[in-house]
Scaffold this active site. Structure first.
Site, PDB file in Angstrom:
ATOM      1  N   ASP A 196      34.289  39.484  46.225  1.00 25.46           N
ATOM      2  CA  ASP A 196      34.962  39.271  47.489  1.00 25.46           C
ATOM      3  C   ASP A 196      35.203  40.234  48.587  1.00 25.46           C
ATOM      4  O   ASP A 196      34.353  41.055  48.260  1.00 25.46           O
ATOM      5  CB  ASP A 196      36.095  40.067  47.267  1.00 25.46           C
ATOM      6  CG  ASP A 196      37.480  40.320  48.060  1.00 25.46           C
ATOM      7  OD1 ASP A 196      37.697  39.239  49.494  1.00 25.46           O
ATOM      8  OD2 ASP A 196      38.252  40.787  48.155  1.00 25.46           O
ATOM      9  N   LYS A 203      33.971  43.282  54.779  1.00 21.16           N
ATOM     10  CA  LYS A 203      34.278  44.361  53.728  1.00 21.16           C
ATOM     11  C   LYS A 203      32.497  45.349  54.692  1.00 21.16           C
ATOM     12  O   LYS A 203      31.652  45.114  54.678  1.00 21.16           O
ATOM     13  CB  LYS A 203      34.753  44.434  52.098  1.00 21.16           C
ATOM     14  CG  LYS A 203      35.646  44.147  51.954  1.00 21.16           C
ATOM     15  CD  LYS A 203      35.982  44.090  50.557  1.00 21.16           C
ATOM     16  CE  LYS A 203      36.661  43.529  49.847  1.00 21.16           C
ATOM     17  NZ  LYS A 203      38.041  44.033  50.290  1.00 21.16           N
ATOM     18  N   ASP A 214      37.194  42.142  41.495  1.00 22.14           N
ATOM     19  CA  ASP A 214      38.610  41.887  41.519  1.00 22.14           C
ATOM     20  C   ASP A 214      39.313  40.419  40.816  1.00 22.14           C
ATOM     21  O   ASP A 214      40.342  40.004  41.426  1.00 22.14           O
ATOM     22  CB  ASP A 214      38.276  41.209  43.717  1.00 22.14           C
ATOM     23  CG  ASP A 214      39.516  40.572  44.723  1.00 22.14           C
ATOM     24  OD1 ASP A 214      40.123  42.162  43.948  1.00 22.14           O
ATOM     25  OD2 ASP A 214      39.705  41.459  45.152  1.00 22.14           O
ATOM     26  N   ASP A 273      40.525  38.825  54.274  1.00 17.77           N
ATOM     27  CA  ASP A 273      40.503  40.043  53.128  1.00 17.77           C
ATOM     28  C   ASP A 273      41.830  40.582  52.751  1.00 17.77           C
ATOM     29  O   ASP A 273      41.829  40.788  51.807  1.00 17.77           O
ATOM     30  CB  ASP A 273      40.147  41.450  53.395  1.00 17.77           C
ATOM     31  CG  ASP A 273      39.635  42.439  52.910  1.00 17.77           C
ATOM     32  OD1 ASP A 273      38.996  42.187  51.284  1.00 17.77           O
ATOM     33  OD2 ASP A 273      39.460  43.231  53.201  1.00 17.77           O
ATOM     34  N   GLU A 275      42.968  37.849  50.756  1.00 16.26           N
ATOM     35  CA  GLU A 275      43.245  36.654  50.454  1.00 16.26           C
ATOM     36  C   GLU A 275      43.948  36.706  48.778  1.00 16.26           C
ATOM     37  O   GLU A 275      44.207  35.608  48.584  1.00 16.26           O
ATOM     38  CB  GLU A 275      41.558  36.692  50.028  1.00 16.26           C
ATOM     39  CG  GLU A 275      40.593  36.846  48.608  1.00 16.26           C
ATOM     40  CD  GLU A 275      40.568  38.700  48.612  1.00 16.26           C
ATOM     41  OE1 GLU A 275      40.794  38.587  47.163  1.00 16.26           O
ATOM     42  OE2 GLU A 275      41.053  39.086  49.856  1.00 16.26           O
ATOM     43  N   ARG A 277      46.772  37.730  47.305  1.00 19.14           N
ATOM     44  CA  ARG A 277      48.415  36.651  48.273  1.00 19.14           C
ATOM     45  C   ARG A 277      48.752  35.103  48.499  1.00 19.14           C
ATOM     46  O   ARG A 277      48.934  35.029  48.230  1.00 19.14           O
ATOM     47  CB  ARG A 277      48.952  38.305  48.880  1.00 19.14           C
ATOM     48  CG  ARG A 277      48.253  37.839  50.362  1.00 19.14           C
ATOM     49  CD  ARG A 277      48.842  39.322  51.146  1.00 19.14           C
ATOM     50  NE  ARG A 277      48.527  40.145  50.800  1.00 19.14           N
ATOM     51  CZ  ARG A 277      47.849  41.723  51.346  1.00 19.14           C
ATOM     52  NH1 ARG A 277      49.500  41.454  52.745  1.00 19.14           N
ATOM     53  NH2 ARG A 277      47.833  42.419  51.833  1.00 19.14           N
TER      54      ARG A 277
END
Length: 424
Positions: A196, A203, A214, A273, A275, A277
């Site tokens: 991620d 990030k 992740d 970010d 992502e 969900r």
């Protein structure tokens, strides 16, 4: 091979050891329990023994039990291999501990794997292969990948993963020991973001470094199912892993995009970010389609959960109090830690959009106040109202650096809880 034996005692150490909780005599280490949370003391002592370069231990003595031996093993584990813990006690305890160790090692290896080595398809295939090896003919699966995701209307997984050269994938796996027409008792959903970057909501380097973890939700539910199968699970369970890399490219999804999900819900992307969900929304719809009485999803979903419960608890959410109580009972039975956070119907509306039914977050750092509950409220939109549902935000699944309780990397905290839930 040099083997150190480790025993437990309730006696204080000799005076010359001061307040030490671990003492040594030749090839024997003694852990001195002082009352209170003895499992925590054992795990911390295991960390100390391991950090002194000890790789191979034999547990000995009558004070060890199933829970304390597992606590020791969790403290002794590291991301680097080449260590071993030999159990003591009854054959039944040894068998249980061996099953746990195999499942935990599977999850730990996946989570600690490099993002280069673990692509979305590799994650799906490794999970399916491992479960197939355990369940044999009782396990069947399909993997939906790339453009086929759009054809089947799994728009969240496709959107998040389309920026990578390596295609996103949805693993649909069926463990059915009961026969073709058996109802599905439980459906498991795991977040499988193999790396991620944050996408265009990029990030920082520090925040990105640990993002190989992740996919911890996918590893956790897979390992839990495998462990339950090893322990004789006799109910039909379906597993859905939502696998993707969240990268930046000319094909990547963008802020302001609107996704229309299979159930008709429209979602504005206000943070690429957030992502996890987006992919879980697909998995939860697929799980709902099975008619399962209980749906459990697990995800390294929000920093807000870590801020709320710390890194030694997993946060749990459910609209049903009985489901929360069952999760707490299951966690207590295996000496893991969960803590319920708020989830009310109005949490569904805490990420408003002027352009869609909802946004995937709030356009503020970390999603704003109540971020973990708001994320759970978003997911709730995609769960069948007929199902009992448990959302596990895995705040305790990974340690970026070593702590007094854990080595750096995957902890596998949560695997036992979900395996116990499957048995219940």
């Amino acid at each position: 091979m040099n083997i150190m034996t480790v025993t437990l005692t309730t006696e204080a150490p000799a005076e010359h050891w001061g307040k030490a909780d671990v003492t040594y005599q030749g090839t024997k280490a003694t852990i001195h329990l002082s009352g209170g949370d003895e499992l925590r003391q054992v795990q911390m002592a295991a960390r100390k023994i391991r950090t002194q370069g000890i790789n191979y231990v034999q547990l000995e003595g009558g004070l060890w039990n199933l829970h304390s031996q597992w606590a020791f093993a969790q403290g002794f584990a590291t991301a680097k291999t080449g260590y071993q813990v030999d159990w003591c006690g009854s054959d039944a305890d040894k068998e249980t501990l061996n099953h746990r160790a195999v499942a935990a090692q599977f999850a730990r290896k996946l989570i600690n794997d490099t993002p280069e080595d673990l692509s979305p398809l590799s994650l799906a295939n490794q999970a399916a292969s491992w479960l197939k090896n355990i369940g044999g003919d009782h396990v069947s699966f399909t993997i939906v990948e790339g453009q086929e995701l759009l054809e089947k209307k799994w728009v969240g997984i496709h959107a998040v993963g389309r920026g990578s050269e390596r295609p996103p994938a949805l693993l649909e796996l069926d463990f059915n020991p009961l026969g073709a027409d058996a109802p599905v008792s439980v459906a498991l959903v795991g977040k499988g973001i193999t790396f991620d970057s944050g996408g265009y909501s990029l990030k920082s380097s520090e925040g990105m470094l640990a993002m190989k973890c992740d996919m911890g939700g996918a590893a956790t539910v897979t390992a839990a199912l495998g462990l339950a199968m090893k322990e004789g699970l006799n109910k039909r369970v379906k597993l859905f892993l939502c696998c993707a890399e969240n990268l930046i490219s000319g094909r990547a999804f963008k802020l302001g995009d609107i996704l229309t999900y299979k159930n008709g819900t429209t979602v504005e992307v206000v943070n690429t970010d957030a992502e996890g969900r987006l992919v879980l929304a697909d998995g939860l719809q697929a799980a709902s389609e099975t008619g399962a009485g209980l749906i459990i999803d697990a995800a390294t979903l929000t920093g807000a959960a870590v801020m709320a419960v710390g890194s030694n608890y997993n946060a749990i959410f459910s609209p049903q109090m009985a489901t929360l109580q069952l999760a707490q009972k299951s966690a207590a039975a295996v000496s893991e830690n969960v803590w319920p956070l708020p989830l009310d119907a109005w949490h569904k509306d805490m990420c408003p959009s002027a352009y869609a039914d909802t946004a995937n977050s709030r356009p503020t750092k970390g999603g704003g106040a109540g971020g973990a509950s708001n994320a759970a409220g978003f997911l709730w939109r995609f769960v069948s109202p007929e199902a009992n549902w448990l959302h596990v935000d895995l705040a305790a699944a990974f340690e970026s650096s070593a702590s007094p309780l854990w080595g750096a990397g995957a902890t596998t905290h949560g695997v036992l809880t979900i395996a116990e839930l499957l048995k219940d």
